[in-house]
Design a protein around this motif. Structure first.
Motif, PDB file in Angstrom:
ATOM      1  N   THR A  40      45.843 118.537-100.421  1.00  0.00           N
ATOM      2  CA  THR A  40      47.447 118.696-100.095  1.00  0.00           C
ATOM      3  C   THR A  40      47.494 118.398 -98.695  1.00  0.00           C
ATOM      4  OG1 THR A  40      47.205 120.972-100.126  1.00  0.00           O
ATOM      5  CG2 THR A  40      48.376 119.791-102.044  1.00  0.00           C
ATOM      6  N   GLY A  41      48.498 118.091 -98.121  1.00  0.00           N
ATOM      7  CA  GLY A  41      48.980 118.078 -96.751  1.00  0.00           C
ATOM      8  C   GLY A  41      47.798 118.372 -95.797  1.00  0.00           C
ATOM      9  N   THR A  43      45.558 120.338 -95.621  1.00  0.00           N
ATOM     10  CA  THR A  43      44.016 120.699 -96.129  1.00  0.00           C
ATOM     11  C   THR A  43      43.500 119.270 -96.324  1.00  0.00           C
ATOM     12  OG1 THR A  43      45.046 122.363 -97.518  1.00  0.00           O
ATOM     13  CG2 THR A  43      42.671 121.743 -98.104  1.00  0.00           C
ATOM     14  N   GLY A  69      57.325 121.362 -97.877  1.00  0.00           N
ATOM     15  CA  GLY A  69      56.086 121.667 -98.661  1.00  0.00           C
ATOM     16  C   GLY A  69      56.563 122.550 -99.938  1.00  0.00           C
ATOM     17  N   VAL A  71      57.583 121.712-102.490  1.00  0.00           N
ATOM     18  CA  VAL A  71      57.051 120.710-103.603  1.00  0.00           C
ATOM     19  C   VAL A  71      55.883 119.832-103.082  1.00  0.00           C
ATOM     20  CG1 VAL A  71      57.515 119.022-105.488  1.00  0.00           C
ATOM     21  CG2 VAL A  71      59.220 120.733-104.933  1.00  0.00           C
ATOM     22  N   LYS A  72      54.706 120.060-103.589  1.00  0.00           N
ATOM     23  CA  LYS A  72      53.490 119.295-103.525  1.00  0.00           C
ATOM     24  C   LYS A  72      52.754 118.861-104.453  1.00  0.00           C
ATOM     25  CE  LYS A  72      52.497 122.270 -99.518  1.00  0.00           C
ATOM     26  NZ  LYS A  72      51.621 123.069 -98.689  1.00  0.00           N
ATOM     27  N   THR A  73      52.242 119.903-105.437  1.00  0.00           N
ATOM     28  CA  THR A  73      51.351 119.915-106.334  1.00  0.00           C
ATOM     29  C   THR A  73      52.200 120.148-107.964  1.00  0.00           C
ATOM     30  OG1 THR A  73      50.775 122.134-106.280  1.00  0.00           O
ATOM     31  CG2 THR A  73      49.340 120.448-104.760  1.00  0.00           C
ATOM     32  N   LEU A  74      53.479 120.426-107.553  1.00  0.00           N
ATOM     33  CA  LEU A  74      54.176 120.732-108.907  1.00  0.00           C
ATOM     34  C   LEU A  74      54.266 119.543-109.502  1.00  0.00           C
ATOM     35  CD1 LEU A  74      56.460 123.384-107.186  1.00  0.00           C
ATOM     36  CD2 LEU A  74      54.729 123.724-108.941  1.00  0.00           C
ATOM     37  N   VAL A 108      41.806 126.896-104.435  1.00  0.00           N
ATOM     38  CA  VAL A 108      43.153 127.152-103.701  1.00  0.00           C
ATOM     39  C   VAL A 108      43.497 128.674-103.342  1.00  0.00           C
ATOM     40  CG1 VAL A 108      45.741 127.796-104.482  1.00  0.00           C
ATOM     41  CG2 VAL A 108      44.356 125.932-105.460  1.00  0.00           C
ATOM     42  N   ASN A 109      44.005 128.922-102.073  1.00  0.00           N
ATOM     43  CA  ASN A 109      44.180 129.960-101.615  1.00  0.00           C
ATOM     44  C   ASN A 109      45.715 130.224-101.127  1.00  0.00           C
ATOM     45  OD1 ASN A 109      44.010 129.936 -98.765  1.00  0.00           O
ATOM     46  ND2 ASN A 109      41.818 129.804 -99.124  1.00  0.00           N
ATOM     47  N   TYR A 111      49.673 131.350 -99.515  1.00  0.00           N
ATOM     48  CA  TYR A 111      50.471 131.648 -98.537  1.00  0.00           C
ATOM     49  C   TYR A 111      50.346 133.155 -98.097  1.00  0.00           C
ATOM     50  CZ  TYR A 111      53.200 127.008 -98.626  1.00  0.00           C
ATOM     51  OH  TYR A 111      53.365 125.609 -98.606  1.00  0.00           O
ATOM     52  N   ASP A 131      54.596 131.617-102.084  1.00  0.00           N
ATOM     53  CA  ASP A 131      53.774 130.595-102.539  1.00  0.00           C
ATOM     54  C   ASP A 131      54.291 130.001-104.138  1.00  0.00           C
ATOM     55  OD1 ASP A 131      51.869 128.378-103.250  1.00  0.00           O
ATOM     56  OD2 ASP A 131      50.272 129.214-101.624  1.00  0.00           O
ATOM     57  N   MET A 137      48.883 126.499-109.792  1.00  0.00           N
ATOM     58  CA  MET A 137      47.596 125.914-110.064  1.00  0.00           C
ATOM     59  C   MET A 137      46.485 126.686-110.455  1.00  0.00           C
ATOM     60  SD  MET A 137      47.253 123.012-107.212  1.00  0.00           S
ATOM     61  CE  MET A 137      47.817 123.912-105.800  1.00  0.00           C
TER      62      MET A 137
HETATM   63  N1  FAI Z   1      54.922 123.711-103.719  1.00  0.00           N
HETATM   64  C1  FAI Z   1      53.730 123.127-104.123  1.00  0.00           C
HETATM   65  O1  FAI Z   1      53.647 122.506-104.802  1.00  0.00           O
HETATM   66  C2  FAI Z   1      52.359 123.755-103.405  1.00  0.00           C
HETATM   67  N2  FAI Z   1      51.233 123.049-103.522  1.00  0.00           N
HETATM   68  C3  FAI Z   1      50.234 123.955-103.025  1.00  0.00           C
HETATM   69  N3  FAI Z   1      50.837 124.812-102.235  1.00  0.00           N
HETATM   70  C4  FAI Z   1      50.412 125.755-101.404  1.00  0.00           C
HETATM   71  O2  FAI Z   1      50.092 124.869-100.077  1.00  0.00           O
HETATM   72  C5  FAI Z   1      49.026 125.563 -99.394  1.00  0.00           C
HETATM   73  C6  FAI Z   1      48.146 124.309 -98.755  1.00  0.00           C
HETATM   74  O3  FAI Z   1      48.909 123.352 -98.376  1.00  0.00           O
HETATM   75  P1  FAI Z   1      48.525 122.427 -97.074  1.00  0.00           P
HETATM   76  O4  FAI Z   1      47.250 121.775 -97.607  1.00  0.00           O
HETATM   77  O5  FAI Z   1      49.470 121.811 -96.693  1.00  0.00           O
HETATM   78  O6  FAI Z   1      47.958 123.311 -95.934  1.00  0.00           O
HETATM   79  C7  FAI Z   1      48.275 126.375-100.271  1.00  0.00           C
HETATM   80  O7  FAI Z   1      48.397 127.825 -99.695  1.00  0.00           O
HETATM   81  C8  FAI Z   1      48.833 126.032-101.665  1.00  0.00           C
HETATM   82  O8  FAI Z   1      48.717 127.304-102.384  1.00  0.00           O
HETATM   83  C9  FAI Z   1      52.114 124.729-102.457  1.00  0.00           C
HETATM   84  N4  FAI Z   1      53.310 125.424-101.641  1.00  0.00           N
HETATM   85  C10 FAI Z   1      53.976 126.344-102.081  1.00  0.00           C
HETATM   86  O9  FAI Z   1      54.284 126.545-103.040  1.00  0.00           O
END
Ligand code: FAI
Length: 520
Positions: A40-41, A43, A69, A71-74, A108-109, A111, A131, A137
């Protein structure tokens, strides 16, 4: 090979971490081992900046990360890739039909919700740090542990890389990781649920309608209160207090050591002056204040040297070398202090077994709880209050008003009495307990015990405290006939008048504090 020992090679990993500790090394290691990374983003940005090839989640989903952010992996392409049970032909076939490739690893860890709340952030800011996609996930991967390994803790990255190079995790390891993952999301949700309950729930006074508790095992203890009772120590998420104390020397802490050390700290921190409390079986056998901790220790020990043998000592200030020299002469199970002056630990360490603990935090002021069968009792901690425990607010019930110095002596007895199990009668002189009567089922016996322990000479002219009112004059009369000078007690009995008359007849000054300090 057993099913538990079967390894699953890792070809594709989904990485989405808030805490980016160790991320670059991890990404490099995974890449070198031939693992394809999807991320994701920020990361993905950090992985790419480290020169490691990475596929952005939005390339996979064909849908942009959106709503700041939220909605990213949903997305089904992500979750089908995590949740497909690779043991089933039907799942593998469906993935093929859908054009979805499976993940064998999810890292994954989440927020930092708890940290955001602790920082005093606004409700909107706190809510934003809940989060949603991350736990989804983690839970999906943990559910599907027969096919997927899930890692939620950066401290596991070394182990992870070793496993990847060695053909992947076996099922037993994936089960352990899944258990850790569900603990992680459960504790996270508990923090969120508690925050909502406290802020938005149907409160009754200060009591939320829900209390979620999550504890993580710190250590297995040799045994519990008795050798036939298995026992362990668990930590709450605060990361503070006695359970997190640093052990500087000595044998491993036992269950009873922890119980007594907790009681000792409760007793020692009630006084502003340097104070030492010596505890046996959760009761004080000596509490004293002094010009310094060494003097306080001498006075506390002198209260009841017989009982202090094998005691637990708490100090409210750093232990000096002088005090350490004294303690080293006496068989002591545990000593706990906020710190130790240079050389003090070395002196204490002359005794092989004494457990030396450093605990910088004063005992917490927040609530305390006690499990009962089928439930949990919760209450505000019994702190010393501004009213009731301050002699300025006491009522002179009978006798001559004490001078300021005498009143300070009586106030010491009153405060020290708070650390004694009920029914408690405590006698003190010169800022030190001289006789403690504890844990009796009537106040007369506690009074007798206090006088017996103090002895005739020390009782004469001493200052007495009773943790709750005298229901009859008899308990008080045990004290007055032994020659105490003054007594502090809450008052409030229907027979107060008779109790006051008894004090008056004996020529003893009595103050009503208006506050009770039962301790069960
Ligand atoms: N909304 C989503 O689909 C989503 N998918 C992953 N995250 C979180 O986003 C964080 C990583 O985001 P990034 O890679 O943008 O820093 C992780 O802590 C992960 O748990 C999400 N964030 C919150 O719900």
């Amino acid at each position: 090979m057993t099913a538990e020992g079967m390894k699953r090679p890792i070809r594709r990993a989904l990485v989405s971490v808030y805490d980016k500790t160790g991320l670059e090394e991890l990404a490099r290691g995974l890449h070198t081992a031939g693992v394809e990374l999807v991320s994701t983003g920020s990361t993905a940005a950090k992985i790419a900046a480290a020169g490691v090839p990475v596929t952005k989640v939005e390339e996979l989903t064909g849908f942009p990360e959106c709503l700041d952010g939220r909605v990213k992996t949903l997305h089904p392409r992500v979750h089908a890739g995590i949740l497909a049970d690779q043991r089933l032909d039907s799942h593998r076939k469906q993935l093929d039909e859908l054009g979805v490739r499976p993940f064998e690893l999810v890292i994954v860890n989440l927020y930092p919700f708890r940290e955001t709340v602790a920082s005093g952030a606004s409700p909107d800011e706190c809510v934003e740090q809940i989060d949603i996609g991350g736990p989804s996930m983690v839970r999906a991967a943990a559910k599907n542990h027969p096919s997927v390994a899930v890692v939620v803790n950066p401290e596991r990255y070394d182990e992870l890389l070793a496993a990847v190079e060695d053909g992947g995790f076996d099922l037993a390891a994936r089960k352990r990781l899944a258990a850790e993952a569900f603990q992680h999301t459960a504790a996270y949700d508990m923090a969120v649920a508690n925050w909502f309950a406290e802020g938005y729930g149907a409160d009754e006074g200060p009591w939320p309608d829900f209390i979620g508790i999550s504890y993580a095992r710190k250590q297995v203890l040799r045994y519990g209160e008795n050798p036939h009772q298995p026992a362990a120590l668990y930590l709450d998420p605060t990361g503070t207090g006695l359970a997190n104390a640093e052990q500087l020397h000595g044998k491993e802490m036992s269950y009873n050591n922890f119980v007594d050390t907790d009681a000792a700290r409760r007793a020692a921190y009630d006084h502003a002056d340097p104070c030492v409390a010596i505890i046996k079986h959760a009761n004080p056998c000596g509490i004293a204040v002094g010009a310094d901790v060494a003097e306080a220790h001498r006075k506390a020990h002198a209260c009841d040297p017989l009982s202090a043998f094998g005691g637990v000592i708490a100090v409210n200030q750093p232990v000096s070398v002088a005090m350490a020299e004294q303690v080293a002469e006496i068989f002591t199970e545990v000593i706990v202090a906020p710190d130790y002056e240079d050389g003090a630990v070395e002196v204490l360490a002359r005794k092989k077994n004494i457990r030396v603990l450093r605990c910088a935090d004063a005992p917490a002021a927040h609530g305390e709880s006690r499990p009962i069968e089928g439930g949990l009792l919760v209450q505000a901690k019994d702190r010393l209050q501004a009213e009731g425990d301050d002699p300025a607010n006491w009522t002179l019930a009978t006798g001559e008003a004490l001078s300021a110095d005498e009143l300070a002596e009586l106030a010491f007895a009153w405060k020290a009495c708070r650390a004694v199990k009920s029914n408690a009668i405590l006698l003190a002189k010169d800022g030190a307990t001289v006789g403690v009567g504890m844990g009796q089922v009537n106040r007369v016996d506690s009074a007798k015990l206090a006088v017996q322990r103090a002895g005739e000479e020390r009782t004469r002219g001493s200052y007495a405290a009773s943790d709750a009112f005298f229901p009859f004059p008899d308990g008080l009369e045990v004290l007055t006939s032994a020659g105490i000078k003054a007594v502090a007690q809450p008052g409030g009995s229907v027979r107060d008048e008779q109790v006051v008359e008894a004090a008056e007849a004996a020529g003893v000054t009595m103050y009503f504090t208006g506050t009770r300090h039962f301790f069960h």
